[in-house]
Motif scaffolding. Structure first.
Motif, PDB file in Angstrom:
ATOM      1  N   ASN A 100     -11.821  -0.606   6.687  1.00 23.38           N
ATOM      2  CA  ASN A 100     -12.032   0.168   5.465  1.00 23.38           C
ATOM      3  C   ASN A 100     -11.908  -0.760   4.259  1.00 23.38           C
ATOM      4  O   ASN A 100     -10.861  -0.841   3.610  1.00 23.38           O
ATOM      5  CB  ASN A 100     -11.009   1.300   5.389  1.00 23.38           C
ATOM      6  N   MET A 101     -12.978  -1.452   3.923  1.00 18.33           N
ATOM      7  CA  MET A 101     -12.945  -2.423   2.839  1.00 18.33           C
ATOM      8  C   MET A 101     -12.824  -1.771   1.465  1.00 18.33           C
ATOM      9  O   MET A 101     -12.408  -2.408   0.512  1.00 18.33           O
ATOM     10  CB  MET A 101     -14.203  -3.292   2.881  1.00 18.33           C
ATOM     11  N   GLU A 102     -13.155  -0.484   1.367  1.00 18.81           N
ATOM     12  CA  GLU A 102     -13.032   0.210   0.089  1.00 18.81           C
ATOM     13  C   GLU A 102     -11.587   0.319  -0.361  1.00 18.81           C
ATOM     14  O   GLU A 102     -11.298   0.415  -1.559  1.00 18.81           O
ATOM     15  CB  GLU A 102     -13.638   1.617   0.204  1.00 18.81           C
ATOM     16  N   ALA A 103     -10.671   0.264   0.588  1.00 19.61           N
ATOM     17  CA  ALA A 103      -9.253   0.423   0.257  1.00 19.61           C
ATOM     18  C   ALA A 103      -8.725  -0.711  -0.607  1.00 19.61           C
ATOM     19  O   ALA A 103      -7.716  -0.546  -1.300  1.00 19.61           O
ATOM     20  CB  ALA A 103      -8.428   0.523   1.540  1.00 19.61           C
ATOM     21  N   ILE A 104      -9.410  -1.834  -0.598  1.00 21.99           N
ATOM     22  CA  ILE A 104      -8.922  -3.002  -1.341  1.00 21.99           C
ATOM     23  C   ILE A 104      -8.858  -2.733  -2.841  1.00 21.99           C
ATOM     24  O   ILE A 104      -8.088  -3.382  -3.570  1.00 21.99           O
ATOM     25  CB  ILE A 104      -9.809  -4.238  -1.049  1.00 21.99           C
ATOM     26  N   ARG A 105      -9.614  -1.738  -3.310  1.00 24.97           N
ATOM     27  CA  ARG A 105      -9.615  -1.444  -4.748  1.00 24.97           C
ATOM     28  C   ARG A 105      -8.257  -0.966  -5.243  1.00 24.97           C
ATOM     29  O   ARG A 105      -7.946  -1.066  -6.424  1.00 24.97           O
ATOM     30  CB  ARG A 105     -10.699  -0.412  -5.072  1.00 24.97           C
ATOM     31  N   PHE A 106      -7.431  -0.464  -4.327  1.00 20.11           N
ATOM     32  CA  PHE A 106      -6.107   0.006  -4.733  1.00 20.11           C
ATOM     33  C   PHE A 106      -5.138  -1.150  -4.985  1.00 20.11           C
ATOM     34  O   PHE A 106      -4.040  -0.936  -5.505  1.00 20.11           O
ATOM     35  CB  PHE A 106      -5.521   0.935  -3.663  1.00 20.11           C
ATOM     36  N   ALA A 107      -5.528  -2.349  -4.604  1.00 23.02           N
ATOM     37  CA  ALA A 107      -4.651  -3.505  -4.782  1.00 23.02           C
ATOM     38  C   ALA A 107      -5.233  -4.559  -5.705  1.00 23.02           C
ATOM     39  O   ALA A 107      -4.649  -5.628  -5.860  1.00 23.02           O
ATOM     40  CB  ALA A 107      -4.343  -4.127  -3.418  1.00 23.02           C
TER      41      ALA A 107
END
Length: 226
Positions: free
Chosen positions: A121-128
């Protein structure tokens, strides 16, 4: 009072060692600030075995800094630099409060993001990623750190009861921390930790030998009025 001040400053010095040796646990903490550019490396770092220890030592270190800074202010409160020391205390405590929030994110949010990235889930990186509100939060923590330490450094310089360069030594150590390099970060943490050990030793050796200007003047007036 002397023992309490020496203990507080020694705890602050030990905090530098906690951060210094903690930095050796992971290969490069600056990856945390480059999550968007290096998502795979970020995910591997925040899910590594030593990462949780590194992050927890941050919370412990910030609490130690808070204890030590209060002790430093209590000592400078006796001097003509009390006002500067007070404002330095306010800025530095604000940094500590923000720092606890930073390490809370580092401990709980970043590993969860890393797990999702490794699961595809590469979209999750936006939270960091360090932009928007998160960047502002980190920036506020850095600004209050340097502002508080600069005020404390001037207060130490003017106080006449502590080594004049010790405050600026602590400021320099913190100012260099954002620059990349494990060895550099290790040495900068050692630097600011050593500054507070220097202060602690000075208090231990000289406490009571140098009166604060205000106290000395008060004593002289009391004698003359007597």
């Amino acid at each position: 009072m002397k023992k309490r001040i020496v203990s507080c400053l020694s705890i602050l010095g030990l905090a530098g060692l906690v951060f210094a040796f903690g930095d050796l646990l992971i290969p490069q903490e600056n990856v945390l600030f480059e999550a968007a550019q290096r998502p795979q490396e970020f995910a591997e770092l925040v899910t590594s075995p030593n990462y949780s220890i590194w992050a927890a030592r941050g919370l412990v270190g910030v609490l130690m800094e808070m204890i030590g800074t209060v002790g430093l202010y209590l000592y400078l409160q006796r001097t003509r630099a009390e006002r500067l020391a007070f404002y330095g205390l306010l800025f530095t405590l604000t940094h500590h409060i923000l720092g606890l929030g930073v390490f809370a994110l580092v401990i709980f949010l970043f590993p969860a993001v890393g797990e999702m990235v490794l699961a595809g889930n590469m979209e999750a990186i936006r939270f960091a990623t360090m932009d928007g509100a998160l960047a502002a939060f980190m920036g506020a923590s850095l600004f209050t750190t340097l502002a508080g330490l600069a005020l404390m450094a001037v207060a130490v310089w003017r106080s006449g009861v502590l080594p004049r360069w010790s405050g600026w030594m602590a400021f320099l150590g913190f100012a260099l921390i954002p620059f990349p390099g494990v060895l550099l970060q290790f040495l900068t943490n050692i630097l600011w930790g050593a500054a507070y050990f220097w202060m602690a030793y000075s208090v231990y050796k000289n406490y009571g030998q140098q009166e604060a200007p205000e106290e000395k003047l008060t004593g002289e007036l009391a004698i003359s009025n007597g």
